[in-house]
Motif scaffolding. Structure first.
Motif, PDB file in Angstrom:
ATOM      1  N   SER A  21      41.828  45.803  41.567  1.00 61.08           N
ATOM      2  CA  SER A  21      41.917  44.639  42.139  1.00 61.08           C
ATOM      3  C   SER A  21      41.765  43.609  41.517  1.00 61.08           C
ATOM      4  O   SER A  21      42.160  42.487  41.703  1.00 61.08           O
ATOM      5  CB  SER A  21      40.798  44.792  43.297  1.00 61.08           C
ATOM      6  OG  SER A  21      39.544  44.788  42.902  1.00 61.08           O
ATOM      7  N   TRP A  70      38.581  45.069  47.034  1.00 61.91           N
ATOM      8  CA  TRP A  70      39.843  44.319  46.827  1.00 61.91           C
ATOM      9  C   TRP A  70      39.368  42.972  46.744  1.00 61.91           C
ATOM     10  O   TRP A  70      39.907  42.152  45.986  1.00 61.91           O
ATOM     11  CB  TRP A  70      40.755  44.690  47.711  1.00 61.91           C
ATOM     12  CG  TRP A  70      41.926  43.973  47.359  1.00 61.91           C
ATOM     13  CD1 TRP A  70      43.096  44.164  46.562  1.00 61.91           C
ATOM     14  CD2 TRP A  70      42.790  42.778  48.101  1.00 61.91           C
ATOM     15  NE1 TRP A  70      44.098  43.367  46.641  1.00 61.91           N
ATOM     16  CE2 TRP A  70      43.667  42.502  47.724  1.00 61.91           C
ATOM     17  CE3 TRP A  70      42.209  42.113  49.235  1.00 61.91           C
ATOM     18  CZ2 TRP A  70      44.592  41.444  48.247  1.00 61.91           C
ATOM     19  CZ3 TRP A  70      42.802  40.985  49.895  1.00 61.91           C
ATOM     20  CH2 TRP A  70      44.021  40.756  49.190  1.00 61.91           C
ATOM     21  N   SER A  71      38.755  42.562  47.915  1.00 62.74           N
ATOM     22  CA  SER A  71      38.588  40.951  48.016  1.00 62.74           C
ATOM     23  C   SER A  71      37.376  40.421  46.902  1.00 62.74           C
ATOM     24  O   SER A  71      37.990  39.388  46.321  1.00 62.74           O
ATOM     25  CB  SER A  71      37.778  40.867  49.543  1.00 62.74           C
ATOM     26  OG  SER A  71      37.433  39.593  49.499  1.00 62.74           O
ATOM     27  N   ASN A  72      36.493  41.144  46.557  1.00 58.19           N
ATOM     28  CA  ASN A  72      35.743  40.776  45.395  1.00 58.19           C
ATOM     29  C   ASN A  72      36.464  40.871  44.161  1.00 58.19           C
ATOM     30  O   ASN A  72      36.273  39.978  43.324  1.00 58.19           O
ATOM     31  CB  ASN A  72      34.437  42.112  45.331  1.00 58.19           C
ATOM     32  CG  ASN A  72      33.640  41.677  46.415  1.00 58.19           C
ATOM     33  OD1 ASN A  72      33.432  40.760  47.072  1.00 58.19           O
ATOM     34  ND2 ASN A  72      32.704  42.845  46.519  1.00 58.19           N
ATOM     35  N   ARG A  74      39.722  40.029  43.637  1.00 57.70           N
ATOM     36  CA  ARG A  74      40.632  38.813  43.768  1.00 57.70           C
ATOM     37  C   ARG A  74      39.701  37.726  43.707  1.00 57.70           C
ATOM     38  O   ARG A  74      40.243  36.746  42.829  1.00 57.70           O
ATOM     39  CB  ARG A  74      41.301  38.762  45.292  1.00 57.70           C
ATOM     40  CG  ARG A  74      42.241  40.021  45.500  1.00 57.70           C
ATOM     41  CD  ARG A  74      43.160  40.355  44.381  1.00 57.70           C
ATOM     42  NE  ARG A  74      43.926  39.359  43.707  1.00 57.70           N
ATOM     43  CZ  ARG A  74      44.690  39.170  42.601  1.00 57.70           C
ATOM     44  NH1 ARG A  74      44.313  40.231  41.799  1.00 57.70           N
ATOM     45  NH2 ARG A  74      45.208  38.061  42.155  1.00 57.70           N
ATOM     46  N   LYS A  75      38.515  37.835  44.081  1.00 62.47           N
ATOM     47  CA  LYS A  75      37.626  36.526  43.812  1.00 62.47           C
ATOM     48  C   LYS A  75      37.223  36.424  42.343  1.00 62.47           C
ATOM     49  O   LYS A  75      37.138  35.215  41.755  1.00 62.47           O
ATOM     50  CB  LYS A  75      36.282  36.453  44.746  1.00 62.47           C
ATOM     51  CG  LYS A  75      36.363  36.242  46.085  1.00 62.47           C
ATOM     52  CD  LYS A  75      35.149  36.580  46.800  1.00 62.47           C
ATOM     53  CE  LYS A  75      35.468  36.327  48.407  1.00 62.47           C
ATOM     54  NZ  LYS A  75      34.260  36.563  49.070  1.00 62.47           N
TER      55      LYS A  75
END
Length: 94
Positions: A21, A70-72, A74-75
């Motif tokens: 990610s 995945w969100s972490n 992308r951040k």
């Protein structure tokens, strides 16, 4: 599959998801959740997971963990990109 090996497999999947990610392309973070859903469905269809409720709960919790990772990631990529842009802007100002 014994429970300890399932735990180790999940740990490895989360580690790979964390690495994937944080790559530049968004699509790399999609592979592990899809593989996880396929694996869980295979386990349910072969009878290794014996109840529908257990299957649904494990699938939802696992996907939430993987999507959160995945969100972490992308951040982190976005933050790194913004820091790089700020460095470039400060170099242009000088």
């Amino acid at each position: 599959m014994p429970e300890i090996s399932s735990f180790v497999l999940m740990f490895i999947m989360v580690a790979i998801q964390s690495f994937m990610s944080r790559r530049q392309h968004v699509i790399f973070g999609v592979f592990i959740p899809i593989l996880f859903a396929v694996y869980m469905t295979w386990m349910f269809s072969t009878g290794e997971i014996d109840s529908v409720l257990k299957y649904v709960i494990l699938l939802i919790v696992g996907l939430i963990i993987l999507v959160a990772e995945w969100s972490n990631g992308r951040k982190a990529v976005r933050k790194c990109h913004e820091e790089e842009m700020n460095k470039m802007k400060t170099q242009d100002i000088k």
